[in-house]
Design a protein around this motif. Structure first.
Motif: not given
Ligand code: NOJ
Length: 428
Positions: A277, A3, A149-150, A312, A385, A105-106, A392-393, A339, A401, A279, A310
């Motif tokens: 983590q 990222q 991570n997640e 959310w 975060w 982290h992915w 952001e993927w 996060e 963020l 949100y 997002m």
């Molecule tokens: C989850 C992830 O770990 C992170 O990569 C992402 O940017 C944030 N949350 C926000 O969506």
């Protein structure tokens, strides 16, 4: 790593699944962007870490790009990749910013993704090799480690839904396979860090989200329980030695075909801490047509809530609720909020970003963390975060963020009002 770093093919770095996904499946990224340059942290880490120091930030969480240190995923080590993380670690320590390293982290190397990535059981030994390299090369100075991570995010979005790397058609089988291999890799990775790093503080992070039933109707409350299994329980319970929560979500029985004799024991690992983590929350409704969970999320906009970029809901109380939920597991010894943060529209006016809504969000969520801590829960710390706006993927660079803005044309950093507020807060 993916990222913020950029430098996607520099100094011997191999292609990662996210390099591949964003280059060959552009349409899957809403803005058609990629992380080729991102925040250019690869070249700007020194000034970025200096900025953290200036802002009194005492700790920084970052991940190791697997294909930067092992371009093909296994085998040949890329010394220049190791050098980069050594420089980041050394600079952080010099500036008084404690490094907190996430192994994964992915971003799995594409060479391994091409062999099925996390759906291939061999990934457990590939991952062990990677974690061993990280522990041996960086463990003399890095003491705080997170294995994953997640896990839910990349198994679900990547292997089931195909909206994250590696993409592909919807597949439940890939989700079940990757889930089990990731669960196995938690223990495997954790054990390697413990073995090689003296005085390691070993954890892993989970996405977590309180789930409510729409209008508290009985069928919806039942639906909420099923979604809770997927969203909050699936990864942590086997790691804590409780096995998969099959009983509360029967569809998960398909995981069983991936479980080998002896796996149950190896799935367990006694983590020093769990990273949470959070949100937002979800409100769900019973809907039989939906596979697996038989439920759908009610769109927060339908409930008239204030939304983030997002999409959310802002729901600070959820932070307290979810901390309590995870703290209730006897095996959870300590919790870090690894996060929390928010994307709102930022406006640059006369060189300043007065993001008052973000400040309010952070205060409200922190208040709930404090409530949990005062209530006796062992909370070790809280990470925002994110430090910088970043990639952001599948959303691209649009949702921001960071508490520090990044102008992607010039790579100029601007501390937002939230960054100034946080810095004052940290100063005490
Ligand atoms: C989850 C992830 O770990 C992170 O990569 C992402 O940017 C944030 N949350 C926000 O969506």
């Amino acid at each position: 790593a993916y990222q913020i770093e950029g430098g996607w093919n520099e100094d011997g770095k191999g292609e990662s699944n996210w390099d591949h996904f964003t280059h060959y499946h552009k349409n899957k990224i809403k803005t058609h962007e990629n992380g080729d340059v991102a925040c250019d942290f690869y070249h700007r880490y020194e000034s970025d870490i200096e900025l953290m120091h200036k802002m009194h930030i005492p700790a920084s969480r970052f991940s190791i790009g697997w294909s930067r240190v092992l371009p093909q995923g296994i085998g040949q080590i890329n010394q220049k990749g190791i050098d980069f993380y050594n420089k980041v670690i050394d600079k952080s320590l010099k500036e008084g910013v404690t490094p907190w390293v996430t192994c994964y982290h992915w971003d799995i190397p594409q060479a391994l993704e091409a062999k099925g990535g996390w759906t291939n059981r061999d990934v457990i030994k590939w991952f062990e090799e990677f974690v061993e390299v990280c522990a041996l090369k960086f463990g003399d100075r890095v003491k705080n480690w997170m294995v994953f991570n997640e896990p839910m995010s990349f198994t679900l979005a990547g292997y089931m839904l195909g909206i994250h790397a590696p993409g592909g058609a919807i597949s439940f089988d890939k989700f079940y396979a990757s889930t089990h291999h990731v669960v196995m890799s938690h223990g495997a990775g954790g054990r390697i860090i413990r073995e090689h790093v003296k005085n390691a503080n070993v954890g892993t992070t989970f996405s977590c989200i309180p789930i409510d039933g729409w209008k508290d109707k009985p069928a919806n409350l039942e639906a909420a329980k099923r979604v809770d299994v997927m969203a909050n329980r699936l990864f942590i319970e086997p790691v804590l030695g409780m096995g998969y929560p099959l009983h509360d979500l029967p569809a998960l029985k398909h995981i069983e075909k991936y479980i080998h004799a002896g796996d149950e024991e190896k799935m367990k690992f006694d983590f020093d801490f769990i990273g949470l983590q959070n949100y937002t929350r979800w409100v769900v409704k019973n809907l039989g047509l939906v596979p697996m969970v038989h439920a759908i999320n009610i769109k927060p906009s339908k409930m008239g809530h204030d939304l983030t970029e997002m999409g959310w809901e802002v729901y600070p109380e959820g932070m307290y609720r979810i901390i309590k939920q995870f703290a209730a597991y006897p095996g959870v010894k300590k919790i870090y909020l690894t996060e929390n943060g928010v994307a709102f529209k930022d406006e640059l006016v006369n060189g300043e970003i007065n993001d008052v809504k973000r400040i309010q969000y952070l205060k409200d969520y922190l208040q709930q963390v404090l409530k949990a801590k005062r209530g006796g829960i062992n909370i070790g710390g809280y990470f925002i975060w994110s430090f910088l706006d970043n990639f952001e993927w599948a959303e691209g660079y649009r949702p921001k963020l960071g508490i520090v803005a990044v102008d992607y044309k010039t790579q100029q950093r601007t501390i937002k009002a939230s960054g100034k507020w946080f810095s004052d807060f940290l100063k005490g």
